[in-house]
Scaffold this motif. Structure first.
Motif, PDB file in Angstrom:
ATOM      1  N   ILE A 140      -3.521   4.250  -4.949  1.00 16.45           N
ATOM      2  CA  ILE A 140      -2.102   3.913  -4.936  1.00 16.45           C
ATOM      3  C   ILE A 140      -1.442   4.224  -6.285  1.00 16.45           C
ATOM      4  CG2 ILE A 140      -0.414   2.068  -4.530  1.00 16.45           C
ATOM      5  CD1 ILE A 140      -2.757   0.572  -3.067  1.00 16.45           C
ATOM      6  N   PHE A 141      -2.034   3.728  -7.388  1.00 20.07           N
ATOM      7  CA  PHE A 141      -1.377   3.888  -8.682  1.00 20.07           C
ATOM      8  C   PHE A 141      -2.323   4.005  -9.871  1.00 20.07           C
ATOM      9  CE2 PHE A 141      -1.974  -0.641  -8.181  1.00 20.07           C
ATOM     10  CZ  PHE A 141      -2.390  -1.052  -9.435  1.00 20.07           C
ATOM     11  N   ALA A 177     -14.521   3.003   1.670  1.00 19.55           N
ATOM     12  CA  ALA A 177     -13.691   2.107   2.484  1.00 19.55           C
ATOM     13  C   ALA A 177     -12.478   1.614   1.688  1.00 19.55           C
ATOM     14  CB  ALA A 177     -14.519   0.927   2.973  1.00 19.55           C
ATOM     15  N   ALA A 178     -12.705   1.189   0.453  1.00 18.73           N
ATOM     16  CA  ALA A 178     -11.594   0.678  -0.363  1.00 18.73           C
ATOM     17  C   ALA A 178     -10.584   1.774  -0.679  1.00 18.73           C
ATOM     18  CB  ALA A 178     -12.137   0.065  -1.653  1.00 18.73           C
ATOM     19  N   SER A 179     -11.067   2.969  -0.954  1.00 14.86           N
ATOM     20  CA  SER A 179     -10.171   4.076  -1.277  1.00 14.86           C
ATOM     21  C   SER A 179      -9.315   4.478  -0.081  1.00 14.86           C
ATOM     22  CB  SER A 179     -10.983   5.280  -1.773  1.00 14.86           C
ATOM     23  OG  SER A 179     -10.131   6.327  -2.147  1.00 14.86           O
ATOM     24  N   VAL A 180      -9.925   4.534   1.095  1.00 13.46           N
ATOM     25  CA  VAL A 180      -9.182   4.898   2.309  1.00 13.46           C
ATOM     26  C   VAL A 180      -8.158   3.811   2.653  1.00 13.46           C
ATOM     27  CG1 VAL A 180      -9.387   5.364   4.781  1.00 13.46           C
ATOM     28  CG2 VAL A 180     -10.966   6.441   3.177  1.00 13.46           C
ATOM     29  N   LEU A 181      -8.524   2.546   2.484  1.00 11.92           N
ATOM     30  CA  LEU A 181      -7.560   1.463   2.704  1.00 11.92           C
ATOM     31  C   LEU A 181      -6.422   1.540   1.685  1.00 11.92           C
ATOM     32  CD1 LEU A 181      -9.865  -1.566   3.578  1.00 11.92           C
ATOM     33  CD2 LEU A 181      -8.281  -0.370   5.094  1.00 11.92           C
ATOM     34  N   GLY A 182      -6.754   1.832   0.448  1.00  9.75           N
ATOM     35  CA  GLY A 182      -5.716   2.028  -0.566  1.00  9.75           C
ATOM     36  C   GLY A 182      -4.829   3.205  -0.218  1.00  9.75           C
ATOM     37  N   GLY A 183      -5.423   4.254   0.340  1.00  8.97           N
ATOM     38  CA  GLY A 183      -4.645   5.407   0.784  1.00  8.97           C
ATOM     39  C   GLY A 183      -3.654   5.026   1.871  1.00  8.97           C
ATOM     40  N   ALA A 184      -4.054   4.119   2.758  1.00 11.61           N
ATOM     41  CA  ALA A 184      -3.144   3.648   3.811  1.00 11.61           C
ATOM     42  C   ALA A 184      -1.970   2.883   3.207  1.00 11.61           C
ATOM     43  CB  ALA A 184      -3.898   2.769   4.806  1.00 11.61           C
ATOM     44  N   VAL A 185      -2.245   2.094   2.173  1.00 16.35           N
ATOM     45  CA  VAL A 185      -1.161   1.372   1.492  1.00 16.35           C
ATOM     46  C   VAL A 185      -0.240   2.353   0.773  1.00 16.35           C
ATOM     47  CG1 VAL A 185      -0.625  -0.284  -0.344  1.00 16.35           C
ATOM     48  CG2 VAL A 185      -2.461  -0.768   1.278  1.00 16.35           C
ATOM     49  N   ALA A 239       1.959   3.895   3.327  1.00 13.29           N
ATOM     50  CA  ALA A 239       3.010   2.957   3.748  1.00 13.29           C
ATOM     51  C   ALA A 239       4.103   2.834   2.690  1.00 13.29           C
ATOM     52  CB  ALA A 239       2.402   1.587   4.040  1.00 13.29           C
ATOM     53  N   LEU A 240       3.706   2.806   1.422  1.00  7.55           N
ATOM     54  CA  LEU A 240       4.703   2.755   0.349  1.00  7.55           C
ATOM     55  C   LEU A 240       5.609   3.982   0.384  1.00  7.55           C
ATOM     56  CD1 LEU A 240       2.616   1.397  -2.660  1.00  7.55           C
ATOM     57  CD2 LEU A 240       4.541   0.271  -1.531  1.00  7.55           C
ATOM     58  N   GLY A 241       4.996   5.152   0.569  1.00  4.47           N
ATOM     59  CA  GLY A 241       5.783   6.381   0.655  1.00  4.47           C
ATOM     60  C   GLY A 241       6.705   6.387   1.867  1.00  4.47           C
ATOM     61  N   VAL A 288       0.947   8.841  -1.194  1.00  4.58           N
ATOM     62  CA  VAL A 288       2.371   8.491  -1.176  1.00  4.58           C
ATOM     63  C   VAL A 288       3.193   9.623  -0.562  1.00  4.58           C
ATOM     64  CG1 VAL A 288       4.371   7.997  -2.643  1.00  4.58           C
ATOM     65  CG2 VAL A 288       2.178   6.886  -3.111  1.00  4.58           C
ATOM     66  N   THR A 289       2.881  10.859  -0.946  1.00  3.47           N
ATOM     67  CA  THR A 289       3.638  12.005  -0.439  1.00  3.47           C
ATOM     68  C   THR A 289       3.470  12.163   1.065  1.00  3.47           C
ATOM     69  OG1 THR A 289       3.374  13.099  -2.574  1.00  3.47           O
ATOM     70  CG2 THR A 289       4.071  14.471  -0.738  1.00  3.47           C
ATOM     71  N   ALA A 290       2.281  11.885   1.582  1.00  6.81           N
ATOM     72  CA  ALA A 290       2.073  11.956   3.039  1.00  6.81           C
ATOM     73  C   ALA A 290       3.002  10.977   3.749  1.00  6.81           C
ATOM     74  CB  ALA A 290       0.617  11.665   3.388  1.00  6.81           C
ATOM     75  N   GLY A 291       3.196   9.795   3.164  1.00 13.35           N
ATOM     76  CA  GLY A 291       4.120   8.826   3.738  1.00 13.35           C
ATOM     77  C   GLY A 291       5.567   9.272   3.617  1.00 13.35           C
ATOM     78  N   VAL A 292       5.923   9.794   2.448  1.00 19.17           N
ATOM     79  CA  VAL A 292       7.292  10.278   2.236  1.00 19.17           C
ATOM     80  C   VAL A 292       7.638  11.363   3.247  1.00 19.17           C
ATOM     81  CG1 VAL A 292       8.783  11.569   0.645  1.00 19.17           C
ATOM     82  CG2 VAL A 292       7.367   9.713  -0.220  1.00 19.17           C
ATOM     83  N   MET A 293       6.683  12.253   3.500  1.00 20.84           N
ATOM     84  CA  MET A 293       6.923  13.369   4.408  1.00 20.84           C
ATOM     85  C   MET A 293       6.663  12.982   5.871  1.00 20.84           C
ATOM     86  SD  MET A 293       5.752  16.554   2.098  1.00 20.84           S
ATOM     87  CE  MET A 293       6.723  17.695   3.030  1.00 20.84           C
ATOM     88  N   GLN A 294       6.372  11.706   6.084  1.00 25.78           N
ATOM     89  CA  GLN A 294       6.155  11.145   7.411  1.00 25.78           C
ATOM     90  C   GLN A 294       5.144  11.950   8.232  1.00 25.78           C
ATOM     91  OE1 GLN A 294      10.054  10.380   9.100  1.00 25.78           O
ATOM     92  NE2 GLN A 294      10.476   8.843   7.556  1.00 25.78           N
ATOM     93  N   MET A 295       4.011  12.210   7.573  1.00 25.53           N
ATOM     94  CA  MET A 295       2.907  12.869   8.264  1.00 25.53           C
ATOM     95  C   MET A 295       2.356  11.929   9.338  1.00 25.53           C
ATOM     96  SD  MET A 295       2.667  15.721   6.961  1.00 25.53           S
ATOM     97  CE  MET A 295       2.132  16.885   5.793  1.00 25.53           C
ATOM     98  N   MET A 296       1.603  12.482  10.253  1.00 23.43           N
ATOM     99  CA  MET A 296       0.976  11.649  11.278  1.00 23.43           C
ATOM    100  C   MET A 296      -0.103  10.791  10.611  1.00 23.43           C
ATOM    101  SD  MET A 296       0.743  14.185  14.558  1.00 23.43           S
ATOM    102  CE  MET A 296      -0.216  15.412  13.686  1.00 23.43           C
ATOM    103  N   PHE A 297      -0.060   9.486  10.863  1.00 23.73           N
ATOM    104  CA  PHE A 297      -0.924   8.544  10.164  1.00 23.73           C
ATOM    105  C   PHE A 297      -2.403   8.725  10.487  1.00 23.73           C
ATOM    106  CE2 PHE A 297      -2.913   4.301   9.756  1.00 23.73           C
ATOM    107  CZ  PHE A 297      -2.772   4.159   8.387  1.00 23.73           C
ATOM    108  N   LEU A 298      -2.768   8.827  11.761  1.00 28.45           N
ATOM    109  CA  LEU A 298      -4.192   8.921  12.121  1.00 28.45           C
ATOM    110  C   LEU A 298      -4.855  10.181  11.570  1.00 28.45           C
ATOM    111  CD1 LEU A 298      -4.291   7.349  15.692  1.00 28.45           C
ATOM    112  CD2 LEU A 298      -5.027   6.357  13.520  1.00 28.45           C
ATOM    113  N   PRO A 299      -4.227  11.369  11.690  1.00 27.90           N
ATOM    114  CA  PRO A 299      -4.854  12.537  11.059  1.00 27.90           C
ATOM    115  C   PRO A 299      -4.960  12.395   9.530  1.00 27.90           C
ATOM    116  CG  PRO A 299      -3.280  13.251  12.699  1.00 27.90           C
ATOM    117  CD  PRO A 299      -3.120  11.764  12.552  1.00 27.90           C
ATOM    118  N   PHE A 300      -3.953  11.771   8.923  1.00 26.69           N
ATOM    119  CA  PHE A 300      -4.009  11.519   7.482  1.00 26.69           C
ATOM    120  C   PHE A 300      -5.216  10.656   7.141  1.00 26.69           C
ATOM    121  CE2 PHE A 300      -3.175   8.308   4.227  1.00 26.69           C
ATOM    122  CZ  PHE A 300      -3.115   9.107   3.102  1.00 26.69           C
ATOM    123  N   MET A 301      -5.418   9.576   7.911  1.00 27.04           N
ATOM    124  CA  MET A 301      -6.538   8.671   7.663  1.00 27.04           C
ATOM    125  C   MET A 301      -7.877   9.369   7.890  1.00 27.04           C
ATOM    126  SD  MET A 301      -5.400   5.858   6.500  1.00 27.04           S
ATOM    127  CE  MET A 301      -6.743   4.702   6.704  1.00 27.04           C
TER     128      MET A 301
END
Length: 192
Positions: free
Chosen positions: A33-34, A63-71, A74-76, A127-140
């Motif tokens: 995330i940051f 697991a922690a990194s992928v969960l952080g990626g989801a956050v 979401a922030l993006g 963050v950029t994946a969220g900003v660009m509203q990519m599909m969440f499941l393929p991103f994950m």
């Protein structure tokens, strides 16, 4: 100058701490995330110190990194303008965000695979994946594959190398540290 040897010894001591797994999980989550320091800095010495738990540490880190990626995603997606954009501007990373957006436009979700495995700052891509509203499941999925590949590779190399790897790493740590600093400065100058 032996700065990195001293840091290496401290990290090895931290990796033997009773709460080291919690620190590793926290660092992995926040890095997506940051946080500027990659979790490999703790994963490698922890895997060296306890090779029988190397796969466990790699799984926790992934697991922690992928969960952080989801956050980060979401922030993006939800809070880019009010929260993320001012923070990025404040730390002076506007150009890196624009570059990440260009790469997403050019390569799509494949850039997540590259960013998750390579030393590229994964947080920009979450963050950029969220900003660009990519599909969440393929991103994950891309995040899971790339982060697992990276962290299991690091843990596996440390487990395989064992005490000999630790000795070699200690011998060359200052050279590796300064080379990394030079590469980071060169990358900053090129991407700037």
């Amino acid at each position: 100058m032996k700065i990195f040897s001293v840091l290496y010894d401290k990290v090895l001591r931290w990796s033997a701490h009773p709460h080291a797994s919690r620190y590793l999980v926290s660092m992995s989550f926040c890095e997506a995330i940051f946080w500027p320091i990659p979790p490999d800095v703790m994963l490698a010495p922890m895997s060296l110190a306890k090779p029988q738990k190397a796969w466990h540490f790699a799984l926790l880190t992934t697991a922690a990194s992928v969960l952080g990626g989801a956050v980060g995603f979401a922030l993006g997606w939800l809070l880019f303008e009010p929260v993320v954009q001012p923070f990025i501007h404040w730390v002076g990373y506007d150009h890196q965000l624009v570059k990440a957006q260009q790469w997403f436009s050019q390569y799509g979700l494949w850039i997540v695979l590259l960013a998750g495995f390579s030393p590229l700052p994964y947080k920009f891509f979450t963050v950029t994946a969220g900003v660009m509203q990519m599909m969440f499941l393929p991103f994950m999925l891309m995040s899971l594959v790339s982060r697992a590949a990276r962290f299991f590779l690091v843990a596996g190399l440390m487990k395989l190398g064992g005490a000999r790897m630790e000795e070699k790493l200690r011998h060359y740590i200052d050279w590796l540290g300064w080379a990394t600093v030079l590469l980071a400065v060169a990358a900053y100058l090129i991407l700037r």
